[in-house]
Design a protein around this motif. Structure first.
Motif, short mmCIF file in Angstrom:
data_model
loop_
_atom_site.label_atom_id
_atom_site.label_comp_id
_atom_site.label_asym_id
_atom_site.label_seq_id
_atom_site.Cartn_x
_atom_site.Cartn_y
_atom_site.Cartn_z
N CYS A 68 0.85 -1.18 0.00
CA CYS A 68 0.00 0.00 0.00
C CYS A 68 0.90 1.24 0.00
O CYS A 68 2.12 1.12 0.10
N HIS A 69 0.31 2.42 -0.08
CA HIS A 69 1.15 3.61 -0.16
C HIS A 69 1.90 3.90 1.12
O HIS A 69 3.07 4.30 1.10
N CYS A 70 1.27 3.67 2.29
CA CYS A 70 1.94 4.01 3.55
C CYS A 70 2.93 2.93 3.99
O CYS A 70 3.73 3.16 4.89
N GLY A 71 2.86 1.75 3.37
CA GLY A 71 3.82 0.70 3.68
C GLY A 71 3.41 -0.21 4.83
O GLY A 71 4.14 -1.13 5.18
N ALA A 72 2.23 0.03 5.41
CA ALA A 72 1.79 -0.82 6.53
C ALA A 72 1.49 -2.24 6.05
O ALA A 72 1.63 -3.20 6.80
N CYS A 112 -5.82 -1.08 2.49
CA CYS A 112 -5.14 -0.68 3.72
C CYS A 112 -6.03 0.29 4.49
O CYS A 112 -6.46 1.31 3.94
N ARG A 169 -5.16 2.19 6.82
CA ARG A 169 -4.48 3.43 7.18
C ARG A 169 -4.43 4.42 6.03
O ARG A 169 -4.68 5.60 6.20
N CYS A 170 -4.06 3.96 4.83
CA CYS A 170 -3.90 4.90 3.71
C CYS A 170 -4.94 4.73 2.61
O CYS A 170 -5.04 5.56 1.71
ZN ZN Z 1 -1.29 1.79 3.83
#
Ligand code: ZN
Ligand code: ZN
Length: 162
Positions: free
Chosen positions: A7-11, A85, A87-88
């Protein structure tokens, strides 16, 4: 080929084995557009569910769209489970219990270099937003709804199976 995605935030990070990695299948349906397709469509790849490895599972959320039957107005929950994700918001992959051995990562979430398709299929054009252009090449297929040809069939026809 082995695909890596995130995902973009890397989580959330994942890897999956994909015999059908060409990003040729452009879906213009409203769900893809709203959840994953800022340019008007999303692109699904074909991969093997059993090989899916995920880091950051605790950050995954699943969205199941509500579908309205045009004739009766009745609503049902889509069997397609869209993993994203929490988060993002990045759309990651779709899994459908009707085809449990398959998983469909969104090309937009893949970090590996993907092969460039020699032709594309533009599907669900009946749901396309009027402002979205269809840039179809001479060999491209245009479908108002879902095409009969599966992601696997397309790779087989063009002799591009991995
Ligand atoms: Zn993310
Ligand atoms: Zn779609």
């Amino acid at each position: 080929m082995q695909l890596s995605g995130s995902c973009h935030c890397g989580a959330v990070r994942f890897s999956v084995e994909s015999p059908h990695p060409y990003p040729f299948n452009l879906c213009y349906c409203s769900i893809c557009r709203k959840t994953a397709g800022g340019g008007g469509y999303a692109i699904n790849l074909g991969a093997e569910q059993a090989s899916l490895q995920v880091e950051g599972v605790e950050c995954l959320s699943v969205y199941r769209a509500r579908l309205t039957d045009a004739a009766t107005g009745a609503t049902t929950e889509s069997p397609g489970e869209r993993n994203f994700c929490s988060r993002c918001g990045s759309a990651l992959w779709l899994w459908d219990h009707r085809w449990p051995k398959l998983v469909h990562p969104f090309a937009s979430a893949i970090d590996s270099e993907l092969p460039v398709p020699p032709e594309r299929t533009h599907l669900m054009l009946g749901s396309r937003a009027s402002w979205v252009p269809v840039h179809a090449g001479p060999e491209d297929r245009l479908c108002e709804e879902y095409p009969r040809e599966s992601i696997e069939d397309w790779h087989r026809r063009l002799d591009l199976e991995d």
